[in-house]
Structure formats: structure tokens, C-alpha cells
Write a protein that holds these residues in place. Structure first.
Motif, PDB file in Angstrom:
ATOM      1  N   VAL A 266       8.638   3.252  48.399  1.00 38.77           N
ATOM      2  CA  VAL A 266       7.807   2.644  47.391  1.00 38.77           C
ATOM      3  C   VAL A 266       7.703   1.099  47.902  1.00 38.77           C
ATOM      4  O   VAL A 266       8.858   0.420  48.180  1.00 38.77           O
ATOM      5  CB  VAL A 266       8.594   2.662  46.187  1.00 38.77           C
ATOM      6  N   ASP A 267       6.501   0.551  48.059  1.00 39.49           N
ATOM      7  CA  ASP A 267       6.311  -0.771  48.438  1.00 39.49           C
ATOM      8  C   ASP A 267       5.499  -1.635  47.529  1.00 39.49           C
ATOM      9  O   ASP A 267       5.126  -2.642  47.658  1.00 39.49           O
ATOM     10  CB  ASP A 267       5.427  -0.722  49.632  1.00 39.49           C
ATOM     11  N   ASN A 268       5.404  -1.125  46.159  1.00 39.58           N
ATOM     12  CA  ASN A 268       4.589  -1.807  45.155  1.00 39.58           C
ATOM     13  C   ASN A 268       5.783  -1.977  44.121  1.00 39.58           C
ATOM     14  O   ASN A 268       6.368  -1.117  43.507  1.00 39.58           O
ATOM     15  CB  ASN A 268       3.441  -0.967  44.487  1.00 39.58           C
ATOM     16  N   GLY A 269       5.707  -3.440  43.562  1.00 38.51           N
ATOM     17  CA  GLY A 269       6.717  -3.776  42.600  1.00 38.51           C
ATOM     18  C   GLY A 269       6.614  -3.312  41.314  1.00 38.51           C
ATOM     19  O   GLY A 269       7.740  -2.649  40.625  1.00 38.51           O
ATOM     20  N   GLU A 274       8.485   1.013  37.479  1.00 37.58           N
ATOM     21  CA  GLU A 274       8.414   2.201  36.577  1.00 37.58           C
ATOM     22  C   GLU A 274       9.220   3.364  37.032  1.00 37.58           C
ATOM     23  O   GLU A 274       9.883   3.958  36.132  1.00 37.58           O
ATOM     24  CB  GLU A 274       6.968   2.979  36.900  1.00 37.58           C
ATOM     25  N   LEU A 275       9.946   3.175  38.158  1.00 38.42           N
ATOM     26  CA  LEU A 275      10.710   4.226  38.525  1.00 38.42           C
ATOM     27  C   LEU A 275      12.115   4.123  38.205  1.00 38.42           C
ATOM     28  O   LEU A 275      12.986   4.785  37.710  1.00 38.42           O
ATOM     29  CB  LEU A 275      10.852   4.411  40.281  1.00 38.42           C
ATOM     30  N   ALA A 276      12.475   2.677  38.296  1.00 36.93           N
ATOM     31  CA  ALA A 276      13.805   2.143  37.494  1.00 36.93           C
ATOM     32  C   ALA A 276      13.719   2.758  36.342  1.00 36.93           C
ATOM     33  O   ALA A 276      14.821   3.051  35.601  1.00 36.93           O
ATOM     34  CB  ALA A 276      13.855   0.690  37.664  1.00 36.93           C
ATOM     35  N   ARG A 277      12.657   2.396  35.564  1.00 36.55           N
ATOM     36  CA  ARG A 277      12.707   2.871  34.100  1.00 36.55           C
ATOM     37  C   ARG A 277      12.778   4.286  33.616  1.00 36.55           C
ATOM     38  O   ARG A 277      13.419   4.850  32.672  1.00 36.55           O
ATOM     39  CB  ARG A 277      11.619   2.398  33.225  1.00 36.55           C
ATOM     40  N   GLY A 282      17.864   5.293  43.398  1.00 37.38           N
ATOM     41  CA  GLY A 282      17.655   4.796  44.521  1.00 37.38           C
ATOM     42  C   GLY A 282      16.146   4.486  44.926  1.00 37.38           C
ATOM     43  O   GLY A 282      15.486   5.340  44.582  1.00 37.38           O
ATOM     44  N   ILE A 283      15.714   3.354  45.560  1.00 39.40           N
ATOM     45  CA  ILE A 283      14.060   3.229  45.806  1.00 39.40           C
ATOM     46  C   ILE A 283      14.254   2.524  47.512  1.00 39.40           C
ATOM     47  O   ILE A 283      15.028   1.950  47.780  1.00 39.40           O
ATOM     48  CB  ILE A 283      13.550   2.091  45.035  1.00 39.40           C
ATOM     49  N   ILE A 284      13.462   3.731  48.206  1.00 38.61           N
ATOM     50  CA  ILE A 284      13.529   3.278  49.720  1.00 38.61           C
ATOM     51  C   ILE A 284      12.308   2.831  49.987  1.00 38.61           C
ATOM     52  O   ILE A 284      11.277   3.137  49.603  1.00 38.61           O
ATOM     53  CB  ILE A 284      13.659   4.600  50.370  1.00 38.61           C
ATOM     54  N   PRO A 288      11.907  -4.053  51.355  1.00 41.35           N
ATOM     55  CA  PRO A 288      13.129  -4.075  50.145  1.00 41.35           C
ATOM     56  C   PRO A 288      13.338  -5.317  49.449  1.00 41.35           C
ATOM     57  O   PRO A 288      13.859  -5.507  48.247  1.00 41.35           O
ATOM     58  CB  PRO A 288      14.370  -3.648  51.023  1.00 41.35           C
ATOM     59  N   GLN A 289      13.202  -6.534  50.081  1.00 38.11           N
ATOM     60  CA  GLN A 289      13.499  -7.508  49.280  1.00 38.11           C
ATOM     61  C   GLN A 289      12.485  -8.061  48.230  1.00 38.11           C
ATOM     62  O   GLN A 289      12.916  -8.268  47.115  1.00 38.11           O
ATOM     63  CB  GLN A 289      13.091  -9.074  50.196  1.00 38.11           C
ATOM     64  N   GLU A 290      11.065  -7.694  48.631  1.00 39.24           N
ATOM     65  CA  GLU A 290      10.082  -7.998  47.406  1.00 39.24           C
ATOM     66  C   GLU A 290      10.536  -6.874  46.082  1.00 39.24           C
ATOM     67  O   GLU A 290      10.097  -7.320  45.325  1.00 39.24           O
ATOM     68  CB  GLU A 290       8.634  -7.248  47.915  1.00 39.24           C
ATOM     69  N   ILE A 291      11.037  -5.729  46.697  1.00 36.22           N
ATOM     70  CA  ILE A 291      11.062  -4.620  45.500  1.00 36.22           C
ATOM     71  C   ILE A 291      12.386  -5.016  44.671  1.00 36.22           C
ATOM     72  O   ILE A 291      12.457  -5.051  43.612  1.00 36.22           O
ATOM     73  CB  ILE A 291      11.525  -3.374  46.174  1.00 36.22           C
ATOM     74  N   GLU A 292      13.541  -5.672  45.349  1.00 34.70           N
ATOM     75  CA  GLU A 292      14.524  -6.163  44.584  1.00 34.70           C
ATOM     76  C   GLU A 292      14.051  -7.243  43.753  1.00 34.70           C
ATOM     77  O   GLU A 292      14.552  -7.482  42.618  1.00 34.70           O
ATOM     78  CB  GLU A 292      15.473  -6.704  45.723  1.00 34.70           C
ATOM     79  N   GLU A 293      13.319  -8.058  44.340  1.00 35.38           N
ATOM     80  CA  GLU A 293      12.666  -9.136  43.405  1.00 35.38           C
ATOM     81  C   GLU A 293      12.096  -8.798  42.180  1.00 35.38           C
ATOM     82  O   GLU A 293      12.341  -9.279  40.868  1.00 35.38           O
ATOM     83  CB  GLU A 293      11.892 -10.147  44.156  1.00 35.38           C
ATOM     84  N   ALA A 294      11.149  -7.914  42.540  1.00 34.09           N
ATOM     85  CA  ALA A 294      10.445  -7.061  41.176  1.00 34.09           C
ATOM     86  C   ALA A 294      11.346  -6.533  40.007  1.00 34.09           C
ATOM     87  O   ALA A 294      11.095  -6.717  39.044  1.00 34.09           O
ATOM     88  CB  ALA A 294       9.430  -6.163  41.774  1.00 34.09           C
TER      89      ALA A 294
END
Length: 318
Positions: A266-269, A274-277, A282-284, A288-294
Motif C-alpha cells: 500500500v503506497d497510497n495514503g 480506507e484500509l484502516a477504517r 497492519g499495512i505493508i 512507510p513514512q508517507e503512510i504513517e503521516e496519512a
């Protein structure tokens, strides 16, 4: 027709009407806010380290991930001709090393056809950027040591185990020698995963205390059979739905806990949010930094909205 200006009293009444209309929504939002605060934010796992900042599956990539504050990293393990375990994704050496130039007559440069001494001579960084010239293909032992030194945690993939008979027992032995099968690592710092169910079953038989993950997206009706040997079901993210995640979470794995879901890659914030909701654990990601920020930004926005709804209730004394 002349339009009369709205009186102060009328204006106040209109404002009160708006507030009263908002009450049902605010009441609905308040429980939602409390529920959302109880939902665990997914772990973000650096796919092969931090491959947008350093050559994948190298010690430099692990270090870059550590520098970004990424605690969990993912890697791939394979075996050389003389039985050494190394960290590399492809089953051939050509894409991420200079094997084609250094050993021109040995195509297709399969890892299993080269000794560790031969692989140690390869440059695994120049293909990515000149700054990483001379970066080497790490052994699993050196990789484990670096992850430990960085105080990171590891999602370890057994890559193409059908090419390396018995690799599961060998891997368990290497993890033991490196100190990775003690209580601290086993409890919260290690997951072994594979696309191969037979390989995962074999590793689970050898070291049943270690968390394992099956790479794939079985149907809901098949989940219980995987739960006999897998603690996680880790699917490609594109097909993941909230209903499927709920089905996975409804099943308990070999250690008596509900199955977990780590989606890849997953490279799109927006997709990560969406996946978190949906409730993934976990999200691979290659970023990773951009995903954490999103995910952090989405959480902040939700908290702001919830605070607004609760403020309305407080203003009205409800």
C-alpha cells in the motif's frame, strides 16, 4: 416587493433551529468518536526496509527505515548453493546486483546456483544509486543483528521455499542462534510468513510458538483451515473489503487469538486510510513514512470533527 431586514430575535431563533437540527447528528457522532478512539491504528511495515530511500533488502534500507522511525520491516529469505541463508527478494541475482557483469556466462543467475562467497562479491547498491555503491547482499544473520541493533521488529518471508527443501528447519535454527527465539522476540518482534501453506505448516511444526502469516486472501469459508497454522492472513490490498476483514477477525488462530490482517503493498495514503477504517491490523508499504503521516492526519481530522460534535452537545447542555 420590499424585503424587511431580519430582526435580532428572528436571527437568534434561526440559529437555535440550526443547533437543534444538529443535535441528532451530534448524538450519533459522540458514540462514534468514542468507538473510533478505541480502534487500534494499523502497524505500518516497511516493505523490504525503506525501498524508496535505499536499495531494497539491504542493511542500508533497514537503517533508512529506522531513521524514519519505522519499527517494523519486512524482508525475504532464500538459500545459496552452499546452504547459507541470505536476504533477497528475487530468486535470481540480476535485477538488484551486478551479477550479470561480474558473472556474464552464468545466466539466469539463480541464487541457488551461487555460493555465499560468490554472492558476497556482488554490488547490491549501485543499481539503485551511486551513493550505495558497494552495498552487499546481507546474510540473514547480519540482517537480524542490524534489525536488533536498530530496535526494530521483523516480518520475515520465506521466499520460494519449494526451491529450498528443508529451509523451514534451517531458518528456525538460524533464528535460534541469532537470539531471535527468546521470549521478547517471539512475543512481539517476529512474524514468519510465506505464500506457501505447506512451508508455513512445516515451520509451525518446528517452532509452534512463533507467529506466522499466510500471504494470500482465502475465502471466508476457508479461513478455519488456515487458522490451524497461521496467526495472520496477509492479502494484496486491492481485494480487501470490510466484510472480509470481519470474517478473518472472527476466526481464532493457533495461539487462541483472533486472526490478524496485514495488507500489501500500500503506497497510497487514501487507500491506507480506507484500509484502516476497515479494521486491518497492519499495512505493508514501500513508503512507510508517507503512510504513517496519512494515517496520523486522518486520525487528527476525525478527532477534530468529534470534538466539534461534542462541543455542540455541551453548548446545549446535553
Amino acid at each position: 416587493m420590499r424585503i424587511r431586514p431580519v430582526s435580532a430575535v428572528t436571527s437568534a431563533l434561526l440559529g437555535l433551529s440550526v443547533l437543534l437540527l444538529a443535535v441528532p447528528q451530534a448524538r450519533a457522532a459522540a458514540p462514534a468518536a468514542r468507538t473510533a478512539s478505541q480502534v487500534r491504528t494499523p502497524l505500518v511495515i516497511g516493505h523490504r526496509g525503506a525501498p524508496r530511500r535505499a536499495p531494497e533488502n539491504t542493511l542500508a534500507s533497514v537503517d533508512e527505515a529506522a531513521g524514519l522511525g519505522i519499527t517494523w520491516v519486512e524482508n525475504d529469505v532464500q538459500r545459496t548453493k552452499d546452504g547459507a541463508l541470505i536476504v533477497m527478494h528475487d530468486t535470481t541475482l540480476e535485477r538488484t546486483t551486478d551479477a550479470g557483469r561480474r558473472y556474464p556466462g552464468r545466466a539466469p543467475w539463480r541464487i541457488a546456483d551461487f555460493t555465499l562467497a560468490e554472492i558476497r562479491k556482488l554490488d547490491a547498491g549501485s543499481w539503485y544509486d551511486r551513493r550505495f555503491a558497494g552495498e552487499r547482499v546481507p546474510t540473514l544473520r547480519s540482517y537480524l543483528q542490524r534489525v536488533d541493533r536498530n530496535r526494530q521488529k521483523l516480518l520475515l518471508e520465506v521466499k520460494a521455499p519449494e526451491l529450498y527443501p528443508g529451509i523451514e528447519r534451517q531458518l528456525a535454527g538460524e533464528l535460534q542462534r541469532a537470539g531471535w527465539l527468546d521470549a521478547r522476540h517471539v512475543r512481539n518482534a517476529l512474524v514468519v510468513q510465506s505464500f506457501s501453506a505447506p512451508s508455513l505448516k512445516a515451520f509451525h511444526r518446528v517452532r509452534p510458538e512463533v507467529k506466522t502469516g499466510f500471504l494470500g486472501a482465502p475465502k471466508a469459508s476457508e479461513l478455519r483451515s488456515y487458522a490451524a497454522f497461521a496467526d495472520q492472513i496477509n492479502p494484496p490490498h486491492r481485494g480487501v473489503t470490510a466484510a472480509w476483514v470481519r470474517s478473518v477477525h472472527a476466526v481464532r488462530g493457533p495461539h487462541g487469538r483472533r486472526l490478524e490482517v496485514s495488507a500489501w503493498t500500500v503506497d497510497n495514503g487514501d487507500r491506507a486510510v480506507e484500509l484502516a477504517r476497515m479494521g486491518v491490523d497492519g499495512i505493508i508499504s514501500n513508503a512507510p513514512q508517507e503512510i504513517e503521516e496519512a494515517l496520523e492526519n486522518a486520525t487528527d481530522e476525525e478527532e477534530t470533527e468529534d470534538d466539534g460534535a461534542l462541543s455542540i452537545l455541551g453548548f446545549l447542555g446535553l
